[in-house]
Motif scaffolding. Structure first.
Motif, PDB file in Angstrom:
ATOM      1  N   PRO A 110       0.825  -1.216   0.000  1.00 31.44           N
ATOM      2  CA  PRO A 110       0.000   0.000   0.000  1.00 31.44           C
ATOM      3  C   PRO A 110       0.857   1.263   0.000  1.00 31.44           C
ATOM      4  O   PRO A 110       1.834   1.367   0.742  1.00 31.44           O
ATOM      5  N   ARG A 111       0.505   2.212  -0.822  1.00 31.05           N
ATOM      6  CA  ARG A 111       1.314   3.416  -0.980  1.00 31.05           C
ATOM      7  C   ARG A 111       1.306   4.303   0.264  1.00 31.05           C
ATOM      8  O   ARG A 111       2.151   5.197   0.404  1.00 31.05           O
ATOM      9  N   THR A 112       0.367   4.073   1.138  1.00 29.85           N
ATOM     10  CA  THR A 112       0.294   4.888   2.355  1.00 29.85           C
ATOM     11  C   THR A 112       1.345   4.497   3.387  1.00 29.85           C
ATOM     12  O   THR A 112       1.515   5.183   4.389  1.00 29.85           O
ATOM     13  N   ILE A 113       2.054   3.397   3.161  1.00 31.22           N
ATOM     14  CA  ILE A 113       3.113   2.975   4.086  1.00 31.22           C
ATOM     15  C   ILE A 113       4.406   3.691   3.717  1.00 31.22           C
ATOM     16  O   ILE A 113       4.914   3.548   2.604  1.00 31.22           O
ATOM     17  N   SER A 122       3.854   4.465  10.809  1.00 36.62           N
ATOM     18  CA  SER A 122       2.735   4.990  11.597  1.00 36.62           C
ATOM     19  C   SER A 122       2.656   4.301  12.957  1.00 36.62           C
ATOM     20  O   SER A 122       3.106   3.168  13.129  1.00 36.62           O
ATOM     21  N   GLU A 123       2.068   4.995  13.908  1.00 34.58           N
ATOM     22  CA  GLU A 123       1.892   4.420  15.237  1.00 34.58           C
ATOM     23  C   GLU A 123       0.971   3.209  15.189  1.00 34.58           C
ATOM     24  O   GLU A 123       1.141   2.250  15.944  1.00 34.58           O
ATOM     25  N   ASP A 124      -0.010   3.231  14.276  1.00 33.96           N
ATOM     26  CA  ASP A 124      -0.902   2.081  14.145  1.00 33.96           C
ATOM     27  C   ASP A 124      -0.122   0.839  13.721  1.00 33.96           C
ATOM     28  O   ASP A 124      -0.359  -0.258  14.233  1.00 33.96           O
ATOM     29  N   ASP A 179      -4.302  -5.711   0.711  1.00 37.58           N
ATOM     30  CA  ASP A 179      -3.652  -4.608   1.419  1.00 37.58           C
ATOM     31  C   ASP A 179      -3.665  -4.845   2.927  1.00 37.58           C
ATOM     32  O   ASP A 179      -2.672  -4.603   3.614  1.00 37.58           O
ATOM     33  N   ASP A 180      -4.778  -5.322   3.444  1.00 39.46           N
ATOM     34  CA  ASP A 180      -4.879  -5.577   4.885  1.00 39.46           C
ATOM     35  C   ASP A 180      -3.904  -6.672   5.316  1.00 39.46           C
ATOM     36  O   ASP A 180      -3.233  -6.559   6.348  1.00 39.46           O
ATOM     37  N   LEU A 181      -3.836  -7.740   4.508  1.00 43.56           N
ATOM     38  CA  LEU A 181      -2.939  -8.839   4.848  1.00 43.56           C
ATOM     39  C   LEU A 181      -1.484  -8.404   4.736  1.00 43.56           C
ATOM     40  O   LEU A 181      -0.641  -8.780   5.565  1.00 43.56           O
ATOM     41  N   GLN A 182      -1.166  -7.593   3.736  1.00 42.07           N
ATOM     42  CA  GLN A 182       0.208  -7.117   3.598  1.00 42.07           C
ATOM     43  C   GLN A 182       0.642  -6.294   4.803  1.00 42.07           C
ATOM     44  O   GLN A 182       1.766  -6.441   5.295  1.00 42.07           O
ATOM     45  N   ARG A 183      -0.231  -5.427   5.282  1.00 42.25           N
ATOM     46  CA  ARG A 183       0.101  -4.625   6.462  1.00 42.25           C
ATOM     47  C   ARG A 183       0.420  -5.535   7.648  1.00 42.25           C
ATOM     48  O   ARG A 183       1.378  -5.297   8.391  1.00 42.25           O
ATOM     49  N   LYS A 216       4.415  -8.208  11.168  1.00 43.27           N
ATOM     50  CA  LYS A 216       4.962  -9.458  11.691  1.00 43.27           C
ATOM     51  C   LYS A 216       6.445  -9.569  11.364  1.00 43.27           C
ATOM     52  O   LYS A 216       7.268  -9.925  12.226  1.00 43.27           O
ATOM     53  N   ALA A 217       6.786  -9.283  10.123  1.00 45.43           N
ATOM     54  CA  ALA A 217       8.182  -9.443   9.695  1.00 45.43           C
ATOM     55  C   ALA A 217       9.106  -8.534  10.496  1.00 45.43           C
ATOM     56  O   ALA A 217      10.181  -8.960  10.950  1.00 45.43           O
TER      57      ALA A 217
END
Length: 336
Positions: free
Chosen positions: A238-241, A247-249, A313-317, A322-323
């Protein structure tokens, strides 16, 4: 080595593809940036002393090394891919180029299946376990003593001053950390662990211990999705990363995955098992039909494309978090 000749033939094609970053360079940098924030004081000091750069920077190194080419005279030369220059420029000093060239030279043909078109070090980045399986098992097609689990185990053993079992050749602690900074990220990209094998009728099959190369999708690289392919879809995060400002989230999510690693050897296999579950989700809602186009053998069809990519996108985040957490957990265990 428990891999059939047919699977090895498929890997020749896989490894001859131009350099590509699992999760993209931004994804690897995000993994490293998360780990940087979760290192315990001693581990942070050891990484700083031995490596001399943040894990965020180090995380792309193993893919940059893919641009080292064997020359006709037998020498090795780093020939950078302009598409990835920004992610590799930190390593393009004279000493940095020499390190990459030396690494590739040592890890080029020592594998039983090594050939000029299949450098051994490129195989360190993945396994290809059919998603019908529940666990990583070295008896299965798509695994080997130079796959991603084996390469991570080798780097961990080296840092712990234990014998490195298998043909992975590591020069020093800095190189071992460079490998881990990247490969732990690769281990959490679902299509770097789980794979779909398709028969002549476009049905998913489980090859078990042997695989016919005609069924191999190369982690989705041979599955077209418009002008790209399914593997590339999963490489793009996701481009927002923003790796420079996690991000704190995302950090909050990462902290939930921090582990107390009592025994670093074996963690890669456990994490591969977890990623295999993610791979099942990554292939859910996708069907395949045969294609004769040059870029792939199959075409992807989505039950609901919008829902699929939202879930991706959710799974990638989650996988990135995790990584990063697990990379830090591993290094914290090596230097408690």
């Amino acid at each position: 080595m428990r891999r059939t000749a047919s699977v090895l033939a498929a890997l020749v094609v896989w490894c001859s593809v131009a350099s590509a970053f699992a999760f993209g360079p931004e994804g690897h940098q995000a993994v490293g940036a998360i780990a940087d924030q979760l290192l315990a004081p001693r581990a942070a000091e050891e990484v700083k002393t031995r490596l001399g750069m943040p894990l965020r920077v180090a995380a792309t190194w193993a893919d940059c090394a893919k641009d080292v080419r064997r020359q006709p005279n037998g020498s090795f030369k780093y020939l950078p891919n302009p598409a990835f220059h920004d992610a590799c420029k930190e390593f393009e000093t004279m000493a940095g180029r020499a390190r990459m060239e030396d690494y590739v030279k040592r890890n080029f043909r020592q594998c039983p299946q090594g050939t000029d078109s299949e450098p051994c070090h490129k195989i360190y980045h993945f396994a290809e376990i059919a998603i019908q399986n529940d666990r990583y098992d070295r008896s299965l097609a798509g695994t080997s003593n130079v796959d991603i689990v084996s390469a991570i185990d080798a780097a961990v053993a080296f840092l712990q001053k234990k014998p490195v079992i298998g043909p992975v050749r590591i020069k020093d602690d800095a190189e071992a950390i460079l490998m881990l900074a990247h490969l732990v990220g690769d281990l959490h990209q679902p299509l770097h662990v789980g794979a779909v094998y398709l028969d002549g009728q476009d049905h998913e099959i489980n090859p078990g211990k042997k695989a016919d190369p005609r069924t191999e999708t190369r982690g989705g690289n041979l599955v077209q999705d418009g002008s790209t392919n399914l593997h590339a879809d999963w490489d793009e995060i996701p481009r927002t990363i923003d790796p420079a400002k996690i991000s704190e989230d995302m950090m909050k999510s990462a902290r939930t995955f921090v582990e107390k690693v009592d025994s670093p050897p074996g963690r890669a296999e456990a994490w591969a098992n977890d990623t295999l579950l993610a791979a099942k989700a990554a292939f859910k809602g996708v069907s395949f039909t045969h294609a004769d186009a040059a870029k792939g053998h199959w075409k992807a069809h989505f039950d609901d494309r919008h829902a699929y990519f939202t879930a991706k996108d959710d799974l990638q985040r989650k996988q990135l978090a995790k990584a990063g957490a697990r990379l830090a957990s591993l290094l914290n265990a090596i230097w408690p």
